[in-house]
Write a protein that holds these residues in place. Structure first.
Motif, PDB file in Angstrom:
ATOM      1  N   LEU A   6       0.969  -1.184  -0.001  1.00  0.00           N
ATOM      2  CA  LEU A   6       0.205  -0.052   0.108  1.00  0.00           C
ATOM      3  C   LEU A   6       1.008   1.311   0.048  1.00  0.00           C
ATOM      4  CD1 LEU A   6      -2.854   1.307   0.200  1.00  0.00           C
ATOM      5  CD2 LEU A   6      -2.645   1.273   2.798  1.00  0.00           C
ATOM      6  N   ILE A   7       0.510   2.093  -1.055  1.00  0.00           N
ATOM      7  CA  ILE A   7       1.336   3.520  -1.127  1.00  0.00           C
ATOM      8  C   ILE A   7       0.346   4.309  -0.826  1.00  0.00           C
ATOM      9  CG2 ILE A   7       2.661   4.852  -2.516  1.00  0.00           C
ATOM     10  CD1 ILE A   7       3.306   2.456  -4.375  1.00  0.00           C
ATOM     11  N   VAL A   8       0.742   5.338   0.355  1.00  0.00           N
ATOM     12  CA  VAL A   8       0.095   6.308   0.821  1.00  0.00           C
ATOM     13  C   VAL A   8       0.648   7.730   0.407  1.00  0.00           C
ATOM     14  CG1 VAL A   8      -0.997   7.275   2.911  1.00  0.00           C
ATOM     15  CG2 VAL A   8      -0.637   4.977   2.758  1.00  0.00           C
ATOM     16  N   GLY A   9      -0.169   8.342  -0.629  1.00  0.00           N
ATOM     17  CA  GLY A   9       0.509   9.489  -0.974  1.00  0.00           C
ATOM     18  C   GLY A   9       0.891   9.297  -2.658  1.00  0.00           C
ATOM     19  N   ALA A  10       0.318  10.159  -3.461  1.00  0.00           N
ATOM     20  CA  ALA A  10       0.604  10.244  -4.848  1.00  0.00           C
ATOM     21  C   ALA A  10       1.037  11.493  -5.462  1.00  0.00           C
ATOM     22  CB  ALA A  10      -0.789   9.823  -5.694  1.00  0.00           C
ATOM     23  N   GLY A  11       2.099  12.138  -4.706  1.00  0.00           N
ATOM     24  CA  GLY A  11       2.969  13.232  -5.265  1.00  0.00           C
ATOM     25  C   GLY A  11       3.863  12.547  -6.180  1.00  0.00           C
ATOM     26  N   PRO A  12       4.960  13.063  -6.482  1.00  0.00           N
ATOM     27  CA  PRO A  12       6.071  12.549  -7.369  1.00  0.00           C
ATOM     28  C   PRO A  12       6.772  11.620  -6.648  1.00  0.00           C
ATOM     29  CG  PRO A  12       6.233  14.961  -7.048  1.00  0.00           C
ATOM     30  CD  PRO A  12       5.116  14.489  -6.087  1.00  0.00           C
ATOM     31  N   THR A  13       6.802  11.366  -5.207  1.00  0.00           N
ATOM     32  CA  THR A  13       7.511  10.390  -4.732  1.00  0.00           C
ATOM     33  C   THR A  13       6.674   9.072  -4.657  1.00  0.00           C
ATOM     34  OG1 THR A  13       8.896  11.679  -3.285  1.00  0.00           O
ATOM     35  CG2 THR A  13       8.353   9.588  -2.437  1.00  0.00           C
ATOM     36  N   GLY A  14       5.413   9.223  -4.252  1.00  0.00           N
ATOM     37  CA  GLY A  14       4.517   7.960  -4.396  1.00  0.00           C
ATOM     38  C   GLY A  14       4.187   7.702  -5.769  1.00  0.00           C
ATOM     39  N   LEU A  15       4.329   8.461  -6.712  1.00  0.00           N
ATOM     40  CA  LEU A  15       4.008   7.992  -8.016  1.00  0.00           C
ATOM     41  C   LEU A  15       5.177   7.239  -8.621  1.00  0.00           C
ATOM     42  CD1 LEU A  15       1.980  11.081  -9.243  1.00  0.00           C
ATOM     43  CD2 LEU A  15       1.023   8.991  -9.058  1.00  0.00           C
ATOM     44  N   ALA A  16       6.324   7.854  -8.327  1.00  0.00           N
ATOM     45  CA  ALA A  16       7.764   7.321  -8.729  1.00  0.00           C
ATOM     46  C   ALA A  16       8.030   5.836  -8.173  1.00  0.00           C
ATOM     47  CB  ALA A  16       8.875   8.069  -8.596  1.00  0.00           C
ATOM     48  N   LEU A  17       7.448   5.617  -6.977  1.00  0.00           N
ATOM     49  CA  LEU A  17       7.477   4.215  -6.336  1.00  0.00           C
ATOM     50  C   LEU A  17       6.698   3.377  -7.072  1.00  0.00           C
ATOM     51  CD1 LEU A  17       8.546   2.342  -3.935  1.00  0.00           C
ATOM     52  CD2 LEU A  17       6.852   3.390  -2.500  1.00  0.00           C
ATOM     53  N   ALA A  18       5.243   3.777  -7.188  1.00  0.00           N
ATOM     54  CA  ALA A  18       4.446   3.115  -7.971  1.00  0.00           C
ATOM     55  C   ALA A  18       4.877   2.573  -9.113  1.00  0.00           C
ATOM     56  CB  ALA A  18       3.060   3.960  -8.060  1.00  0.00           C
ATOM     57  N   TYR A  19       5.339   3.575 -10.080  1.00  0.00           N
ATOM     58  CA  TYR A  19       5.606   3.095 -11.473  1.00  0.00           C
ATOM     59  C   TYR A  19       6.836   2.042 -11.627  1.00  0.00           C
ATOM     60  CZ  TYR A  19       6.328   3.292 -16.426  1.00  0.00           C
ATOM     61  OH  TYR A  19       6.307   2.846 -17.811  1.00  0.00           O
ATOM     62  N   SER A  20       7.734   2.301 -10.548  1.00  0.00           N
ATOM     63  CA  SER A  20       8.674   1.442 -10.559  1.00  0.00           C
ATOM     64  C   SER A  20       8.599   0.003 -10.060  1.00  0.00           C
ATOM     65  CB  SER A  20      10.007   1.958  -9.530  1.00  0.00           C
ATOM     66  OG  SER A  20      11.170   1.314  -9.444  1.00  0.00           O
ATOM     67  N   LEU A  21       7.367  -0.114  -9.217  1.00  0.00           N
ATOM     68  CA  LEU A  21       6.869  -1.389  -8.875  1.00  0.00           C
ATOM     69  C   LEU A  21       6.242  -1.889 -10.056  1.00  0.00           C
ATOM     70  CD1 LEU A  21       5.555  -0.604  -5.213  1.00  0.00           C
ATOM     71  CD2 LEU A  21       7.530  -2.215  -5.708  1.00  0.00           C
ATOM     72  N   ALA A  22       5.666  -1.161 -10.638  1.00  0.00           N
ATOM     73  CA  ALA A  22       4.458  -1.577 -11.642  1.00  0.00           C
ATOM     74  C   ALA A  22       5.733  -2.267 -12.940  1.00  0.00           C
ATOM     75  CB  ALA A  22       3.849  -0.542 -12.428  1.00  0.00           C
ATOM     76  N   ARG A  23       6.818  -1.759 -13.124  1.00  0.00           N
ATOM     77  CA  ARG A  23       7.599  -2.059 -14.095  1.00  0.00           C
ATOM     78  C   ARG A  23       8.348  -3.340 -13.543  1.00  0.00           C
ATOM     79  NH1 ARG A  23      10.582  -2.165 -17.525  1.00  0.00           N
ATOM     80  NH2 ARG A  23      12.128  -0.731 -17.718  1.00  0.00           N
ATOM     81  N   GLN A  24       8.344  -3.407 -12.402  1.00  0.00           N
ATOM     82  CA  GLN A  24       8.965  -4.917 -11.690  1.00  0.00           C
ATOM     83  C   GLN A  24       7.865  -5.779 -11.623  1.00  0.00           C
ATOM     84  OE1 GLN A  24      12.557  -3.780  -9.395  1.00  0.00           O
ATOM     85  NE2 GLN A  24      11.625  -1.877  -9.608  1.00  0.00           N
ATOM     86  N   GLY A  25       6.764  -5.703 -11.842  1.00  0.00           N
ATOM     87  CA  GLY A  25       5.701  -6.637 -11.963  1.00  0.00           C
ATOM     88  C   GLY A  25       5.263  -6.830 -10.424  1.00  0.00           C
ATOM     89  N   VAL A  26       5.089  -5.936  -9.618  1.00  0.00           N
ATOM     90  CA  VAL A  26       4.836  -6.075  -8.279  1.00  0.00           C
ATOM     91  C   VAL A  26       3.349  -5.459  -8.040  1.00  0.00           C
ATOM     92  CG1 VAL A  26       5.068  -5.458  -5.845  1.00  0.00           C
ATOM     93  CG2 VAL A  26       6.902  -6.063  -7.485  1.00  0.00           C
ATOM     94  N   PRO A  27       2.291  -6.172  -7.565  1.00  0.00           N
ATOM     95  CA  PRO A  27       1.105  -5.707  -7.490  1.00  0.00           C
ATOM     96  C   PRO A  27       0.794  -4.825  -6.161  1.00  0.00           C
ATOM     97  CG  PRO A  27       1.107  -7.818  -6.520  1.00  0.00           C
ATOM     98  CD  PRO A  27       2.296  -7.590  -7.370  1.00  0.00           C
TER      99      PRO A  27
END
Length: 509
Positions: A6-27
């Motif tokens: 669970l990522i809490v916060g969708a500023g640049p930091t949270g969004l970068a974390l989300a996209y990096s996880l997505a690229r590595q196939g992590v739900p």
């Protein structure tokens, strides 16, 4: 697959974390209490190290096209330019991105949200984290979307990217020591009456009242201005641009035809006592707040996110031992503390009205700085620090060995070869071996058996200049930092390293 994070916060930091996880196939799931992305320009500077890591994720090109490069800084006292720093000259040969990218934060966030949408991930806006509990086996989170019933869900890990007032940090009862500058600062985005001549230039004005920084943003008619509010307005909470417009125009000779955004704020310098506790991590502004000196804050947050993402991905996918997660705090909190100390010292000097600040403005800037930047060594060091390519994790549990001038923990030095550059393979976001010279057959066979990428670069003299040793072995982490460096291709040492941390290449089955 059930969301693991669970990522809490969708500023640049949270969004970068989300996209990096997505690229590595992590739900995962990403929530934010706001109704949507921010609409103000806020943080502008994106530095070379973040662009390098974005390039690994396939994001750099779109960001660079959307923003515009800042190639130089002029420092003046209102009468004439006293010093000029050329970033593209400073960074030449050190990074594929030898500039500061000016990209408004709202546009930056828009790109990340759109790229997430392309891979089927939507930010859950209007959704607040109410409470959480680390059970030791996972994290129970209580959330609520506006107008909906309360939801309870379990995740393997929780990441607080929820900014300076972080509910996650407060929920962990972590101290946030530091201080607040006495001065009140302002930031404004204005439209000028006439187009700006040179969008690739940033200006700094310094006199005994302090300083102002101004640069182009979005287009040739829009300027970002940042500075200290005149002392008589220091306690005001409702200040308007019109009340200090004459003060600004007298200093920098820039007249506003329209004010798009104006805000005043206090600058803090703080670092949380910890960045991790059990299965919960704090990332970005939730863990550290910086002065505006050098535009380091947002970049440091995104750097946190990318550092944490590959480690979470590796552990969740069984590609590394859980103990590597302890290196997130070990690596990033040391850098955050060092950065706070250096940016605070620089910023205090710039804004100081005392002797030290006066000396800087009247003597060091006009006379010392120009001569310092004539030397190649000084130029390169300045770029390395500003761009964050100097960041190293030498004292990390994950950093081992040295070969040539390249040691475990440092960012892989960038070089252009006759057939491309050595950063191109990093786009796999996976563990890989680099040999600058000739790989031994035994190493090639081992790498193949482990589905571990091995990249051979035919030896060129420039590799020695970059710090590499011919035929040495360099094991590179998914984030582009050197994990292990050995002067010879010692297979036993490589195997021992991989076994110690349970490392399996993401491409391996």
């Amino acid at each position: 697959m059930n969301p693991q994070i669970l990522i809490v916060g969708a500023g640049p930091t949270g969004l970068a974390l989300a996209y990096s996880l997505a690229r590595q196939g992590v739900p995962f799931r990403i929530i934010d209490r706001n109704a949507g992305p921010g609409t103000a320009s806020r943080a502008l500077a994106v530095h070379a190290r973040i662009l390098e890591q974005y390039d690994q994720l396939g994001l750099a090109e779109r960001n660079v096209k959307r923003g515009h490069p800042i190639l130089s800084l002029d420092i003046s006292d209102g009468k004439k330019v006293r010093a000029q720093v050329k970033f593209h000259a400073l960074g030449k040969g050190l990074s594929p991105f030898p500039f500061i990218l000016s990209l408004p934060q709202d546009e930056h966030e828009e790109i990340l949200v759109d790229e997430l949408s392309k891979v089927g991930i939507e930010v859950e806006w209007n959704t607040e984290l109410l409470s959480f509990e680390d059970t030791g086996r996972g994290v129970n989170a209580v959330m609520q979307q506006l107008g909906q019933p309360v939801e309870i869900a379990e995740f393997a890990y929780l990441c607080g990217c929820d900014g300076a007032g972080s509910m996650v940090r407060k929920g962990l009862e972590l101290d946030f020591p530091g201080g607040t500058y006495k001065q009140l600062f302002f930031v404004a985005d204005i439209e000028t009456e006439t187009p700006v001549d040179d969008m690739e230039k940033m200006d700094m004005y310094m006199d005994d009242d302090g300083f102002m920084l101004y640069m182009s943003v979005r287009n040739a008619n829009t300027k970002r201005i940042l500075g200290i509010v005149p002392e008589e307005f220091n306690e005001r909470t409702d200040l308007q641009y019109s009340e200090i417009s004459d003060y600004i125009e007298n200093k920098i000779r820039v007249r506003a035809a329209k004010v798009n955004w104006f805000s005043t704020y206090r600058v803090h310098n703080r670092v949380s006592e910890k960045f991790a506790k059990g299965r919960i991590f704090i990332v970005g502004d939730a863990g550290h707040l910086h002065s505006p000196a050098g535009g380091q804050g947002m970049n440091t947050g995104i750097g946190d996110a990318i550092n944490l993402a590959w480690k979470l991905a590796a552990v969740i996918q069984g590609k590394a031992a859980p103990r590597i997660l302890s290196t997130y705090e070990q690596e990033r909190i040391v850098f955050a503390r060092r950065l706070i100390a250096t940016t605070d010292k620089a910023f205090q000097t710039i804004v100081s009205q005392k002797l030290r600040g006066t000396l800087l403005r009247q003597y060091i800037v006009p006379y010392v700085l120009p001569s310092v930047f004539k030397f190649s060594f000084s130029q390169k060091n300045a770029f390395k620090i500003l761009s964050q390519i100097h960041i190293n994790y030498r004292n990390s549990l994950l950093s081992k060995g040295k070969a040539g001038k390249v040691y475990g923990g440092m960012r892989l030095p960038w070089i252009e070869t006759d057939i491309g550059d050595n950063f191109a393979p990093l786009r796999s976001v996976d563990w890989q071996i680099h040999i600058y010279g000739k790989a031994q057959p035994e190493l090639i066979d081992f790498a193949h058996s482990q589905s571990l990428e091995l990249h051979e670069f035919a030896w060129e003299a420039k590799m020695h200049d970059a710090g590499f040793k011919q035929d040495a072995l360099y094991l590179i982490r998914p984030d582009g930092h050197v994990a292990l460096a050995t002067e010879r291709q010692w297979l036993r040492v490589l195997k021992m390293y991989l076994e110690t941390f349970g490392i399996v290449a993401f491409g391996a089955e």
